[in-house]
Design an enzyme around this catalytic site. Structure first.
Site, PDB file in Angstrom:
ATOM      1  CG  ASP A 144      -1.626  11.580  -4.061  1.00 26.18           C
ATOM      2  OD1 ASP A 144      -0.894  11.646  -5.023  1.00 26.18           O
ATOM      3  OD2 ASP A 144      -1.309  11.843  -2.806  1.00 26.18           O
TER       4      ASP A 144
ATOM      5  CE1 TYR B 278      -6.197  18.552  -3.760  1.00 22.19           C
ATOM      6  CE2 TYR B 278      -5.229  20.824  -3.677  1.00 22.19           C
ATOM      7  CZ  TYR B 278      -5.190  19.733  -4.126  1.00 22.19           C
ATOM      8  OH  TYR B 278      -4.494  19.502  -5.225  1.00 22.19           O
TER       9      TYR B 278
END
Lengths: 244, 244
Positions: free
Chosen positions: B52, B110
């Site tokens: 993103d 992540y």
């Protein structure tokens, strides 16, 4: 009258150091404006140190005399609400009226950060000096030991005043390594102009075999700036702690 | 024909994610331009993941098919010499022709970084989410355990396709604290759109007693996005590792 002792952190990238200058943006100018606004009177803030353009501070102290009765907690919130994102007030407390951030200071601790890797680190572009060659940490530690103690550091000063003492005491000079991140931690009773950056540049010259580890003592005693290494770039340097 | 497997890091602040878009700057567009220049042919790079806007990558993999005979070391130097300072090539090696950065991926890890303090940190403005309230780390760890395992994560997906499977396996969800810095480390076989940011937002809602730690299981089984927490801001998120 009150005397507020204030701690702040700033990212020095956009500023021409702490101290107010004509025609250049400084930390003092920005902070003073917002502190005056919160205290509702025009004040001068007394910083603990000048810092060079691009140099950062994890813990920078300033003191400010004021007639305001604002509680320290509200001062912090008010100033932080106005400051840009690269400056942050960390603490505020009432101090004795004779406290002065610069003159009351007993010792300072600086950090110099190096990103040691062939590839650059996109997260530390303006926060660590990117040094590509392999670092011989043990050699650098050995060389750095020469700085510890009380010495005349005239050889490690840019444009020093001939008439002023250039003797300083370095309490410690540690070199820590964590992966590709190298941290030099230097504590002393005071530092000459560019002194840490020249010491770091000298250590890198030792790493590159341009200066022998055995020559550092004689460079110190020579008092000759030309014999020391280059002035390392400012963006790896942080004022880390200040002792009162 | 060769297939190069390339690792890079990027600071996502200025980019509208990895994947090429019309009328918005993306990492793919910038990297492809310089990779094409170094390979001396117009190439398409295959990224391991969309990311993103504002999301960062410590280790992002892309693969690229080329006729060029350039040695990997020269490829790294050439591309790094052209790239802007917020993108850095870390490694390059020849891979089998059937290797594909996205389709060959077995698992991803992540990190979500939180700066937990009343005062902002001027060094992590765009690199960690600034969360002012006290964090109950033990409570968050307890809540995060509910995510580990194989579940249908439809409740933790923005605008998920009704027809596609939303079942994923989370191998670990660790929460580490170091002073004011909190790191959430999540490894899984794959992630739905916004999944990690919604999981983080849900944990923060638990911290704020808006969601009970005992309700997470039922939120998962409900498949209802409305019951989970807000989507946490993108700038705390890093693609940290990719497993093949």
């Amino acid at each position: 009258m009150r005397n507020l002792k204030v701690m702040m952190a700033y990212r020095g990238t956009k500023y021409h150091g702490f101290q107010r200058q004509e025609n250049a943006l400084t930390v003092q100018e920005v902070v003073e404006k917002h502190v005056s606004s919160v205290l509702n009177e025009k004040v001068i803030i007394n910083g603990c140190s000048r810092t060079d353009t691009g140099v950062h501070a994890n813990n920078y102290c300033f003191s400010v005399l004021t007639e305001s009765k604002i509680p320290p907690r509200n001062f912090i919130r008010g100033v932080n609400g106005r400051l840009p994102e690269d400056i942050s007030i960390l603490e505020c407390e009432d101090a004795p009226l004779d406290f002065h951030a610069r003159f009351s200071c007993k010792a300072k601790e600086y950090i110099y950060m190096i990103h040691n890797s062939e590839s650059k680190n996109p997260f530390t572009t303006d926060l660590a000096y990117h040094y590509r060659r392999p670092l011989d940490i043990e050699l650098i530690r050995l060389a750095a030991k020469n700085f510890v103690g009380t010495h005349d550091f005239r050889a490690f000063c840019s444009g020093c005043d001939e008439k002023k003492s250039t003797t300083r005491t370095i309490f410690k000079f540690d070199v820590e390594i964590n992966g590709e991140s190298v941290k030099m931690l230097v504590k002393g009773d005071g530092f000459l102009y560019n002194m840490i950056r020249i010491m770091v540049g000298t250590l890198l010259a030792v790493n590159e075999k341009k200066i022998s580890v055995n020559d550092i003592g004689s460079i110190i005693s020579s008092g000759d700036r030309q014999l020391a290494g280059k002035t390392a770039q400012p963006h790896g340097l942080y004022l880390n702690k200040i002792f009162y």
